[in-house]
Design a protein around this motif. Structure first.
Motif, mmCIF file in Angstrom:
data_model
loop_
_atom_site.group_PDB
_atom_site.id
_atom_site.type_symbol
_atom_site.label_atom_id
_atom_site.label_comp_id
_atom_site.label_asym_id
_atom_site.label_seq_id
_atom_site.Cartn_x
_atom_site.Cartn_y
_atom_site.Cartn_z
ATOM 1 N N TYR A 1 0.777 -16.444 -22.758
ATOM 2 C CA TYR A 1 1.748 -16.912 -21.790
ATOM 3 C C TYR A 1 1.271 -18.206 -21.142
ATOM 4 N N ASN A 2 2.228 -19.093 -20.836
ATOM 5 C CA ASN A 2 1.895 -20.426 -20.365
ATOM 6 C C ASN A 2 1.912 -20.568 -18.850
ATOM 7 N N TYR A 3 2.844 -19.887 -18.200
ATOM 8 C CA TYR A 3 3.044 -20.066 -16.763
ATOM 9 C C TYR A 3 2.795 -18.751 -16.056
ATOM 10 N N TRP A 4 2.085 -18.855 -14.937
ATOM 11 C CA TRP A 4 1.667 -17.667 -14.203
ATOM 12 C C TRP A 4 1.984 -17.806 -12.715
ATOM 13 N N GLY A 5 2.285 -16.656 -12.100
ATOM 14 C CA GLY A 5 2.407 -16.613 -10.663
ATOM 15 C C GLY A 5 1.058 -16.393 -10.004
ATOM 16 N N GLN A 6 1.070 -16.306 -8.676
ATOM 17 C CA GLN A 6 -0.171 -16.148 -7.912
ATOM 18 C C GLN A 6 -0.580 -14.691 -7.748
ATOM 19 N N GLY A 7 0.332 -13.771 -7.995
ATOM 20 C CA GLY A 7 0.003 -12.354 -7.939
ATOM 21 C C GLY A 7 0.405 -11.687 -6.634
ATOM 22 N N THR A 8 0.585 -10.380 -6.722
ATOM 23 C CA THR A 8 0.878 -9.566 -5.549
ATOM 24 C C THR A 8 0.042 -8.290 -5.638
ATOM 25 N N GLN A 9 -0.550 -7.896 -4.520
ATOM 26 C CA GLN A 9 -1.466 -6.756 -4.511
ATOM 27 C C GLN A 9 -0.704 -5.435 -4.437
ATOM 28 N N ASP B 1 17.321 -10.144 -14.293
ATOM 29 C CA ASP B 1 18.647 -10.624 -13.919
ATOM 30 C C ASP B 1 18.597 -12.132 -14.060
ATOM 31 N N ASN B 2 19.051 -12.640 -15.192
ATOM 32 C CA ASN B 2 18.952 -14.079 -15.451
ATOM 33 C C ASN B 2 19.819 -14.895 -14.500
ATOM 34 N N ALA B 3 20.897 -14.320 -14.010
ATOM 35 C CA ALA B 3 21.739 -15.030 -13.039
ATOM 36 C C ALA B 3 20.974 -15.293 -11.746
ATOM 37 N N LYS B 4 20.029 -14.418 -11.430
ATOM 38 C CA LYS B 4 19.212 -14.585 -10.223
ATOM 39 C C LYS B 4 17.841 -15.153 -10.539
ATOM 40 N N ASN B 5 17.578 -15.464 -11.814
ATOM 41 C CA ASN B 5 16.271 -15.984 -12.217
ATOM 42 C C ASN B 5 15.144 -15.067 -11.747
ATOM 43 N N THR B 6 15.343 -13.782 -11.898
ATOM 44 C CA THR B 6 14.377 -12.814 -11.379
ATOM 45 C C THR B 6 14.116 -11.709 -12.397
ATOM 46 N N VAL B 7 12.862 -11.331 -12.494
ATOM 47 C CA VAL B 7 12.440 -10.201 -13.323
ATOM 48 C C VAL B 7 11.829 -9.156 -12.395
ATOM 49 N N TYR B 8 12.065 -7.902 -12.707
ATOM 50 C CA TYR B 8 11.606 -6.804 -11.870
ATOM 51 C C TYR B 8 10.654 -5.887 -12.633
ATOM 52 N N LEU B 9 9.801 -5.225 -11.885
ATOM 53 C CA LEU B 9 8.977 -4.154 -12.444
ATOM 54 C C LEU B 9 9.114 -2.961 -11.509
ATOM 55 N N LEU C 1 0.854 -1.185 0.000
ATOM 56 C CA LEU C 1 0.000 0.000 0.000
ATOM 57 C C LEU C 1 0.892 1.237 0.000
ATOM 58 N N VAL C 2 0.708 2.081 -1.012
ATOM 59 C CA VAL C 2 1.498 3.302 -1.122
ATOM 60 C C VAL C 2 0.575 4.466 -1.472
ATOM 61 N N GLN C 3 1.135 5.658 -1.417
ATOM 62 C CA GLN C 3 0.373 6.847 -1.797
ATOM 63 C C GLN C 3 0.687 7.218 -3.245
ATOM 64 N N ALA C 4 -0.218 7.961 -3.830
ATOM 65 C CA ALA C 4 -0.002 8.433 -5.199
ATOM 66 C C ALA C 4 1.318 9.197 -5.275
ATOM 67 N N GLY C 5 2.078 8.900 -6.339
ATOM 68 C CA GLY C 5 3.377 9.524 -6.523
ATOM 69 C C GLY C 5 4.536 8.706 -5.992
ATOM 70 N N ASP C 6 4.266 7.712 -5.182
ATOM 71 C CA ASP C 6 5.304 6.852 -4.623
ATOM 72 C C ASP C 6 5.791 5.836 -5.650
ATOM 73 N N SER C 7 6.786 5.063 -5.245
ATOM 74 C CA SER C 7 7.363 4.020 -6.088
ATOM 75 C C SER C 7 7.312 2.671 -5.395
ATOM 76 N N LEU C 8 7.292 1.631 -6.183
ATOM 77 C CA LEU C 8 7.399 0.254 -5.707
ATOM 78 C C LEU C 8 8.204 -0.532 -6.724
ATOM 79 N N ARG C 9 8.898 -1.566 -6.263
ATOM 80 C CA ARG C 9 9.549 -2.491 -7.175
ATOM 81 C C ARG C 9 9.024 -3.895 -6.916
ATOM 82 N N LEU C 10 8.416 -4.460 -7.930
ATOM 83 C CA LEU C 10 7.945 -5.828 -7.857
ATOM 84 C C LEU C 10 9.029 -6.771 -8.355
ATOM 85 N N SER C 11 9.060 -7.965 -7.781
ATOM 86 C CA SER C 11 9.991 -9.001 -8.210
ATOM 87 C C SER C 11 9.222 -10.248 -8.596
#
Length: 122
Positions: free
Chosen positions: A109-117, A73-81, A11-21
């Protein structure tokens, strides 16, 4: 089989930032295109961004261009937003998804995660 786990929502306020992994397990992300989608309450799932397996090519939906950045970062098997200048209309459950391929695409797309709010208050 690829398992995806998203994290970083909140939960953030308008104008804030978040990074999803989006972390992959079961096998390497190498050779897979990865995308982020979102689904707001009462609406269908919407494409947000996608990145090629090398990371060299990306595509975004118009409403997030200039505010969101997808990376991997393929070395970490992680994608960010990285989401900057968040708006209340960005409120949604965010999902990552993946498929074999090279160029980033907006669907099938074939494979999906469970999601993050992600909730953005005004």
């Amino acid at each position: 089989q690829v398992q995806l786990v998203e994290s970083g929502g909140g939960l953030v306020q308008a104008g804030d930032s978040l990074r999803l992994s989006c972390a992959a397990s079961g096998r390497s992300f190498s050779g897979y295109v990865v995308a982020w989608f979102r689904q707001a309450p009462g609406k269908g799932r919407e494409f947000v961004a996608a990145i090629s397996w090398s990371g060299a090519s990306t595509v975004y939906t118009d409403s997030v261009k200039g505010r969101f950045t997808i990376s991997r970062d393929n070395a970490k098997n992680t994608v960010y937003l990285q989401m900057n200048s968040l708006k209340p209309e960005d409120t949604a459950v965010y999902y990552c998804a993946t498929k074999l391929g090279t160029a980033p695409v907006r669907s099938n797309y074939n494979y999906w995660g469970q999601g993050t709010q992600v909730t953005v208050s005004s």
